[in-house]
Design a protein around this motif. Structure first.
Motif, PDB file in Angstrom:
ATOM      1  N   ALA A 103       2.234   0.996  -2.628  1.00 57.56           N
ATOM      2  CA  ALA A 103       3.303   1.183  -1.649  1.00 57.56           C
ATOM      3  C   ALA A 103       4.673   1.153  -2.309  1.00 57.56           C
ATOM      4  CB  ALA A 103       3.219   0.088  -0.582  1.00 57.56           C
ATOM      5  N   THR A 104       4.790   0.427  -3.430  1.00 56.05           N
ATOM      6  CA  THR A 104       6.063   0.286  -4.137  1.00 56.05           C
ATOM      7  C   THR A 104       5.847   0.482  -5.629  1.00 56.05           C
ATOM      8  OG1 THR A 104       5.744  -2.108  -4.332  1.00 56.05           O
ATOM      9  CG2 THR A 104       6.976  -1.319  -2.407  1.00 56.05           C
ATOM     10  N   ASN A 105       6.934   0.579  -6.360  1.00 55.81           N
ATOM     11  CA  ASN A 105       6.877   0.783  -7.807  1.00 55.81           C
ATOM     12  C   ASN A 105       6.151  -0.372  -8.493  1.00 55.81           C
ATOM     13  OD1 ASN A 105       7.436   1.076 -10.573  1.00 55.81           O
ATOM     14  ND2 ASN A 105       9.374   2.087 -10.156  1.00 55.81           N
ATOM     15  N   GLN A 106       5.127  -0.034  -9.248  1.00 56.62           N
ATOM     16  CA  GLN A 106       4.335  -1.034  -9.977  1.00 56.62           C
ATOM     17  C   GLN A 106       4.255  -0.693 -11.462  1.00 56.62           C
ATOM     18  OE1 GLN A 106       3.074  -3.838  -8.566  1.00 56.62           O
ATOM     19  NE2 GLN A 106       4.056  -3.227  -6.648  1.00 56.62           N
ATOM     20  N   SER A 107       5.320  -0.117 -11.986  1.00 54.90           N
ATOM     21  CA  SER A 107       5.329   0.279 -13.400  1.00 54.90           C
ATOM     22  C   SER A 107       5.109  -0.919 -14.307  1.00 54.90           C
ATOM     23  CB  SER A 107       6.666   0.947 -13.739  1.00 54.90           C
ATOM     24  OG  SER A 107       6.818   2.159 -13.039  1.00 54.90           O
ATOM     25  N   GLY A 108       4.364  -0.698 -15.381  1.00 53.32           N
ATOM     26  CA  GLY A 108       4.162  -1.733 -16.384  1.00 53.32           C
ATOM     27  C   GLY A 108       3.145  -2.785 -16.010  1.00 53.32           C
ATOM     28  N   THR A 109       2.322  -2.516 -15.003  1.00 48.98           N
ATOM     29  CA  THR A 109       1.358  -3.530 -14.566  1.00 48.98           C
ATOM     30  C   THR A 109      -0.034  -3.303 -15.143  1.00 48.98           C
ATOM     31  OG1 THR A 109       0.960  -2.258 -12.540  1.00 48.98           O
ATOM     32  CG2 THR A 109       2.591  -4.019 -12.422  1.00 48.98           C
ATOM     33  N   SER A 110      -0.168  -2.358 -16.059  1.00 50.78           N
ATOM     34  CA  SER A 110      -1.423  -2.120 -16.769  1.00 50.78           C
ATOM     35  C   SER A 110      -2.579  -1.962 -15.783  1.00 50.78           C
ATOM     36  CB  SER A 110      -1.669  -3.251 -17.766  1.00 50.78           C
ATOM     37  OG  SER A 110      -2.781  -2.984 -18.586  1.00 50.78           O
ATOM     38  N   ASP A 111      -3.671  -2.680 -16.028  1.00 50.70           N
ATOM     39  CA  ASP A 111      -4.840  -2.587 -15.155  1.00 50.70           C
ATOM     40  C   ASP A 111      -5.036  -3.861 -14.337  1.00 50.70           C
ATOM     41  OD1 ASP A 111      -5.463  -4.140 -17.345  1.00 50.70           O
ATOM     42  OD2 ASP A 111      -7.425  -3.241 -17.698  1.00 50.70           O
ATOM     43  N   LYS A 112      -3.944  -4.549 -14.048  1.00 50.70           N
ATOM     44  CA  LYS A 112      -4.014  -5.760 -13.225  1.00 50.70           C
ATOM     45  C   LYS A 112      -4.552  -5.416 -11.837  1.00 50.70           C
ATOM     46  CE  LYS A 112      -0.017  -8.073 -15.325  1.00 50.70           C
ATOM     47  NZ  LYS A 112       1.364  -8.572 -15.063  1.00 50.70           N
ATOM     48  N   SER A 113      -5.259  -6.365 -11.245  1.00 50.77           N
ATOM     49  CA  SER A 113      -5.735  -6.189  -9.880  1.00 50.77           C
ATOM     50  C   SER A 113      -5.532  -7.474  -9.095  1.00 50.77           C
ATOM     51  CB  SER A 113      -7.208  -5.775  -9.860  1.00 50.77           C
ATOM     52  OG  SER A 113      -8.013  -6.763 -10.482  1.00 50.77           O
ATOM     53  N   THR A 114      -5.544  -7.357  -7.791  1.00 55.73           N
ATOM     54  CA  THR A 114      -5.302  -8.487  -6.898  1.00 55.73           C
ATOM     55  C   THR A 114      -6.618  -9.178  -6.562  1.00 55.73           C
ATOM     56  OG1 THR A 114      -3.407  -7.355  -5.921  1.00 55.73           O
ATOM     57  CG2 THR A 114      -4.372  -9.170  -4.658  1.00 55.73           C
ATOM     58  N   ALA A 127      -0.043  13.311   3.885  1.00 49.16           N
ATOM     59  CA  ALA A 127      -0.668  12.058   4.293  1.00 49.16           C
ATOM     60  C   ALA A 127      -1.383  11.392   3.133  1.00 49.16           C
ATOM     61  CB  ALA A 127      -1.644  12.319   5.429  1.00 49.16           C
ATOM     62  N   GLY A 128      -1.322  10.065   3.122  1.00 45.60           N
ATOM     63  CA  GLY A 128      -1.999   9.297   2.095  1.00 45.60           C
ATOM     64  C   GLY A 128      -2.149   7.857   2.524  1.00 45.60           C
ATOM     65  N   THR A 129      -2.612   7.035   1.620  1.00 47.95           N
ATOM     66  CA  THR A 129      -2.796   5.608   1.880  1.00 47.95           C
ATOM     67  C   THR A 129      -1.943   4.818   0.909  1.00 47.95           C
ATOM     68  OG1 THR A 129      -5.076   5.945   2.641  1.00 47.95           O
ATOM     69  CG2 THR A 129      -4.479   3.720   1.918  1.00 47.95           C
ATOM     70  N   ALA A 130      -1.132   3.915   1.450  1.00 48.16           N
ATOM     71  CA  ALA A 130      -0.296   3.030   0.635  1.00 48.16           C
ATOM     72  C   ALA A 130      -0.991   1.683   0.486  1.00 48.16           C
ATOM     73  CB  ALA A 130       1.072   2.851   1.275  1.00 48.16           C
ATOM     74  N   VAL A 131      -1.038   1.190  -0.731  1.00 49.48           N
ATOM     75  CA  VAL A 131      -1.719  -0.067  -1.040  1.00 49.48           C
ATOM     76  C   VAL A 131      -0.677  -1.097  -1.461  1.00 49.48           C
ATOM     77  CG1 VAL A 131      -3.424  -1.173  -2.536  1.00 49.48           C
ATOM     78  CG2 VAL A 131      -3.795   1.177  -1.733  1.00 49.48           C
ATOM     79  N   ASP A 132      -0.711  -2.263  -0.843  1.00 52.33           N
ATOM     80  CA  ASP A 132       0.218  -3.344  -1.198  1.00 52.33           C
ATOM     81  C   ASP A 132      -0.338  -4.108  -2.388  1.00 52.33           C
ATOM     82  OD1 ASP A 132       2.239  -2.949   0.823  1.00 52.33           O
ATOM     83  OD2 ASP A 132       0.748  -3.646   2.270  1.00 52.33           O
ATOM     84  N   GLY A 133      -0.277  -3.457  -3.546  1.00 47.15           N
ATOM     85  CA  GLY A 133      -0.827  -4.054  -4.749  1.00 47.15           C
ATOM     86  C   GLY A 133      -0.558  -3.181  -5.955  1.00 47.15           C
ATOM     87  N   PHE A 134      -1.394  -3.354  -6.958  1.00 46.03           N
ATOM     88  CA  PHE A 134      -1.229  -2.666  -8.238  1.00 46.03           C
ATOM     89  C   PHE A 134      -1.917  -1.292  -8.231  1.00 46.03           C
ATOM     90  CE2 PHE A 134      -1.471  -7.302  -9.277  1.00 46.03           C
ATOM     91  CZ  PHE A 134      -0.149  -7.471  -9.664  1.00 46.03           C
TER      92      PHE A 134
END
Length: 228
Positions: A34-45, A61-68
């Motif tokens: 949903a937002t810029n997640q640059s530099g977060t590699s392969d991190k997951s919640t 249309a698409g799906t926004a994810v509140d995460g990496f």
């Protein structure tokens, strides 16, 4: 599935999804942070990330994810139950060269998909206001066309992901032909691969993704799923 690390409303993912959707017989599903997640590699919640309906900058249309970015891939596969032949991540604002590839959320999303047995392509362009998303999208489409038969027959390897980087030719010239080169182990002191004089002749043939971009070439590189 198309994803990125700059966020679902970034211009790069819009250009990429539009170009891929124009291919005959290709169905594109957009699932991105949903937002810029640059530099977060392969991190997951841990426990997964929430998601909601959204759209790209142009209204696709698409799906926004509140995460990496990696969360976006997991949501696509586990929550939306998509079964893609390919995950394409990008177009990133800023090239992901050499060791930086393992820091990149763009490449991290691709690596996450490959770990789950889905072939993946990461695509990155320059950082300027006039980043060459058009050239990057064209190269992504060409890669998909070239590998389409292998993708449909499940014969594309998933121990690596393909990373395409497009030079910023703001110092002159235009993007030269794409070269298949290895991932650089580092960037030499005094070398700036992010701002290229694409009209200049290099002193020696490029030997990796960094020297390819310095010489004004786009670079196609295989990145191992697991960092050495």
């Amino acid at each position: 599935v198309v994803t990125n690390d700059d966020g679902i409303d970034a211009p790069g993912i819009d250009a990429l999804a539009t170009a891929l959707a124009a291919l005959d017989g290709v169905e594109v599903s957009i699932v991105a942070p949903a937002t810029n997640q640059s530099g977060t590699s392969d991190k997951s919640t841990v426990g997964g990330a929430p998601h909601r309906s959204s759209a790209t900058r142009s209204g696709t249309a698409g799906t926004a994810v509140d995460g990496f970015p990696a969360d976006a891939v997991n949501v696509a596969l586990d929550e939306l139950h998509l079964t893609p032949d390919l995950v394409v991540s990008g177009i990133n604002r800023g090239q992901n060269l050499g060791p930086v590839a393992y820091v990149s959320g763009t490449v991290g999303a691709a690596r996450t998909a490959a770990r789950r047995g889905i072939p993946a392509l990461a695509v990155s362009a320059g950082t300027g206001e006039d980043a060459d998303y058009a050239s990057a999208a064209k190269l992504a489409v060409a890669w998909v066309v070239e590998h389409r038969a292998a993708l449909l027959s499940d014969t594309v390897a998933t121990d690596t992901v393909t990373s395409i980087n497009v030079p910023d030719c703001s110092l002159g010239g235009s993007v030269k032909a794409i070269l298949e080169v290895p991932l650089a182990t580092g960037v030499a002191e005094g070398v700036d691969p992010y701002h290229s004089d694409c009209a200049a002749e290099p002193p020696a043939p490029p030997t990796d993704d960094v020297t390819a971009l310095v010489a004004g070439h786009a670079a196609e590189t295989l990145v191992p799923v697991e960092q050495p």
